[in-house]
Design an enzyme around this catalytic site. Structure first.
Site, PDB file in Angstrom:
ATOM      1  N   HIS A   1      -5.864   3.928  -2.202  1.00  0.00           N
ATOM      2  CA  HIS A   1      -6.502   4.275  -1.560  1.00  0.00           C
ATOM      3  C   HIS A   1      -6.960   5.270  -2.178  1.00  0.00           C
ATOM      4  CE1 HIS A   1      -9.703   3.790   2.046  1.00  0.00           C
ATOM      5  NE2 HIS A   1     -10.304   4.165   0.979  1.00  0.00           N
TER       6      HIS A   1
ATOM      7  N   GLU B   1      -8.378   0.369  -3.507  1.00  0.00           N
ATOM      8  CA  GLU B   1      -9.494   0.403  -2.285  1.00  0.00           C
ATOM      9  C   GLU B   1     -10.506   1.747  -2.097  1.00  0.00           C
ATOM     10  OE1 GLU B   1      -6.660   1.230   1.261  1.00  0.00           O
ATOM     11  OE2 GLU B   1      -5.830  -1.531   0.886  1.00  0.00           O
TER      12      GLU B   1
ATOM     13  N   HIS C   1       0.893   5.869   1.551  1.00  0.00           N
ATOM     14  CA  HIS C   1       1.775   6.819   2.484  1.00  0.00           C
ATOM     15  C   HIS C   1       3.141   7.166   1.763  1.00  0.00           C
ATOM     16  CE1 HIS C   1      -0.302   3.984   5.341  1.00  0.00           C
ATOM     17  NE2 HIS C   1       0.158   2.898   4.964  1.00  0.00           N
TER      18      HIS C   1
ATOM     19  N   ASN D   1       0.528  -1.445  -0.104  1.00  0.00           N
ATOM     20  CA  ASN D   1      -0.188   0.512  -0.435  1.00  0.00           C
ATOM     21  C   ASN D   1       1.185   1.325  -0.230  1.00  0.00           C
ATOM     22  OD1 ASN D   1      -1.460   2.207   0.834  1.00  0.00           O
ATOM     23  ND2 ASN D   1      -3.435   1.070   0.976  1.00  0.00           N
TER      24      ASN D   1
ATOM     25  N   GLU E   1     -11.132  -9.396   2.467  1.00  0.00           N
ATOM     26  CA  GLU E   1     -10.379  -8.817   3.313  1.00  0.00           C
ATOM     27  C   GLU E   1     -10.569  -8.867   4.202  1.00  0.00           C
ATOM     28  OE1 GLU E   1      -7.833  -5.616   1.258  1.00  0.00           O
ATOM     29  OE2 GLU E   1      -6.974  -5.375   3.562  1.00  0.00           O
TER      30      GLU E   1
ATOM     31  N   ARG F   1      -7.039  12.569  -0.015  1.00  0.00           N
ATOM     32  CA  ARG F   1      -5.759  13.300   0.823  1.00  0.00           C
ATOM     33  C   ARG F   1      -4.591  13.050   0.542  1.00  0.00           C
ATOM     34  NH1 ARG F   1      -7.570   9.871   6.811  1.00  0.00           N
ATOM     35  NH2 ARG F   1      -9.300  11.244   5.977  1.00  0.00           N
TER      36      ARG F   1
ATOM     37  N   THR G   1      -8.766   3.267   7.889  1.00  0.00           N
ATOM     38  CA  THR G   1     -10.052   2.976   7.860  1.00  0.00           C
ATOM     39  C   THR G   1      -9.884   2.351   9.136  1.00  0.00           C
ATOM     40  OG1 THR G   1      -9.738   2.509   5.132  1.00  0.00           O
ATOM     41  CG2 THR G   1     -11.172   0.862   6.174  1.00  0.00           C
TER      42      THR G   1
ATOM     43  N   HIS H   1      -4.440  -4.859   7.619  1.00  0.00           N
ATOM     44  CA  HIS H   1      -4.282  -3.685   8.903  1.00  0.00           C
ATOM     45  C   HIS H   1      -3.795  -3.165   9.253  1.00  0.00           C
ATOM     46  CE1 HIS H   1      -5.932   0.185   9.568  1.00  0.00           C
ATOM     47  NE2 HIS H   1      -6.537   0.450   8.863  1.00  0.00           N
TER      48      HIS H   1
ATOM     49  N   ARG I   1      -9.269   8.378  -1.847  1.00  0.00           N
ATOM     50  CA  ARG I   1     -10.005   8.702  -1.016  1.00  0.00           C
ATOM     51  C   ARG I   1     -11.274   9.818  -1.346  1.00  0.00           C
ATOM     52  NH1 ARG I   1      -8.902   6.743   4.230  1.00  0.00           N
ATOM     53  NH2 ARG I   1     -10.911   8.263   5.476  1.00  0.00           N
TER      54      ARG I   1
HETATM   55  N1  PXP Z   1      -5.747  -2.895   3.170  1.00  0.00           N
HETATM   56  C1  PXP Z   1      -6.846  -2.210   3.913  1.00  0.00           C
HETATM   57  C2  PXP Z   1      -8.524  -2.355   3.170  1.00  0.00           C
HETATM   58  C3  PXP Z   1      -6.499  -0.677   4.199  1.00  0.00           C
HETATM   59  O1  PXP Z   1      -7.832   0.078   4.501  1.00  0.00           O
HETATM   60  C4  PXP Z   1      -5.807  -0.973   4.658  1.00  0.00           C
HETATM   61  C5  PXP Z   1      -5.003   1.086   5.232  1.00  0.00           C
HETATM   62  O2  PXP Z   1      -5.026   1.775   3.960  1.00  0.00           O
HETATM   63  C6  PXP Z   1      -4.551  -1.685   4.828  1.00  0.00           C
HETATM   64  C7  PXP Z   1      -5.046  -2.718   4.150  1.00  0.00           C
HETATM   65  C8  PXP Z   1      -2.540  -1.850   5.104  1.00  0.00           C
HETATM   66  O3  PXP Z   1      -2.976  -0.936   6.459  1.00  0.00           O
HETATM   67  P1  PXP Z   1      -1.532  -0.384   6.619  1.00  0.00           P
HETATM   68  O4  PXP Z   1      -1.321   0.887   6.207  1.00  0.00           O
HETATM   69  O5  PXP Z   1      -1.774  -0.306   8.376  1.00  0.00           O
HETATM   70  O6  PXP Z   1      -0.861  -1.682   6.603  1.00  0.00           O
END
Ligand code: PXP
Length: 238
Positions: free
Chosen positions: A42, A69, A9, A6, A150, A48, A100, A189, A44
């Site tokens: 994602h 996402e 970030h 992901n 998921e 953001r 999330t 997550h 959003r």
């Molecule tokens: N899966 C989903 C559906 C998420 O919303 C997120 C956070 O954006 C992640 C995985 C990844 O989470 P993390 O950044 O805590 O590894």
């Protein structure tokens, strides 16, 4: 087991200055060389971090799977259909949240999900639903004909001691149920280098999506090493 990185970030860091660097697209070749099986972003409602231009650019350059996402929002659904990622993961979204917070209530949104899942599947885009580890939500995901769930691993990641063992057990049972319902099982997550092993050992889980811990580690060792280290831990667990 697939590992999706992901990269939201990276866009969050870019947005801290509102400029052009770092660009999430720059991470893609490093992630792919290090063994990533997917790139997850994602888009959003409040834009953001990830923007439409990121989605369009990533669609062009990502050679592994692109997983988008997104919330159940008409504008985002249209954008997702136009951009045609390999997979979408439907998540709940609240404006004020930092990330999330909980899983999607599939039971309460059955009708709408049925329509939306159909729309994407007709266009050969796979659909995963991000849910808390609850049996009712798994059964509802199968009923609306999703391809995958998921499992939200946030509660597991935050728990300690016996509470964490309970959460792990819940995830394991739900993964088994989802498999029996012919759903692919993803998880994500809050997973990091120390808590991922027990999740990766669950055989029914075939995809992990991890962001924050990998990007945090990348600050010190570079993103290629950070992804490779995570991939190695997961492979050792299998
Ligand atoms: N899966 C989903 C559906 C998420 O919303 C997120 C956070 O954006 C992640 C995985 C990844 O989470 P993390 O950044 O805590 O590894």
């Amino acid at each position: 087991m697939r590992l999706g990185i992901n990269i939201d970030h990276i866009a969050t860091i870019r947005e801290a200055r509102g400029g052009i660097e770092p660009d999430p697209a720059w991470a893609v070749p490093y992630c792919e060389i290090a063994g990533a099986d997917g790139i997850t972003i994602h888009l959003r409602e409040d834009r953001r971090h990830i923007k439409e231009r990121d989605l369009a650019l990533l669609k062009k350059i990502v050679s592994v799977r692109l997983n988008l996402e997104m919330a159940l929002n008409d504008e985002i659904i249209d954008i997702a259909i136009d951009s045609s990622p390999d997979q979408i993961t439907i998540v709940p979204e609240k404006r004020q949240e930092l990330t999330t917070e909980g899983g999607l209530d599939v039971c309460a949104n059955r009708k709408r999900l049925e329509e939306v899942v159909k729309k994407f599947k007709e266009r050969a885009i796979e659909v995963a639903l991000f849910i808390d580890p609850e049996a009712d939500q798994v059964r509802a995901a199968a009923e609306v004909a999703a391809d995958a769930i998921e499992i939200h691993t946030g509660a597991y990641s935050n728990a300690r001691g016996t509470k964490r063992i309970d959460e792990l057990e819940k995830i394991s049972e739900v993964a088994e149920l989802a498999y029996d319902c012919r759903l692919d099982v993803h998880a994500g997550h809050g997973l990091n280098y120390s808590n991922v092993t027990d999740i990766a050992k669950i055989k029914r889980i075939t995809e992990l999506n991890i962001g924050h811990s990998i990007i945090s580690r990348a600050v010190f060792v570079g993103i290629e090493n950070a992804v490779r280290e995570m991939k190695e831990i997961i492979e050792r667990a299998r």
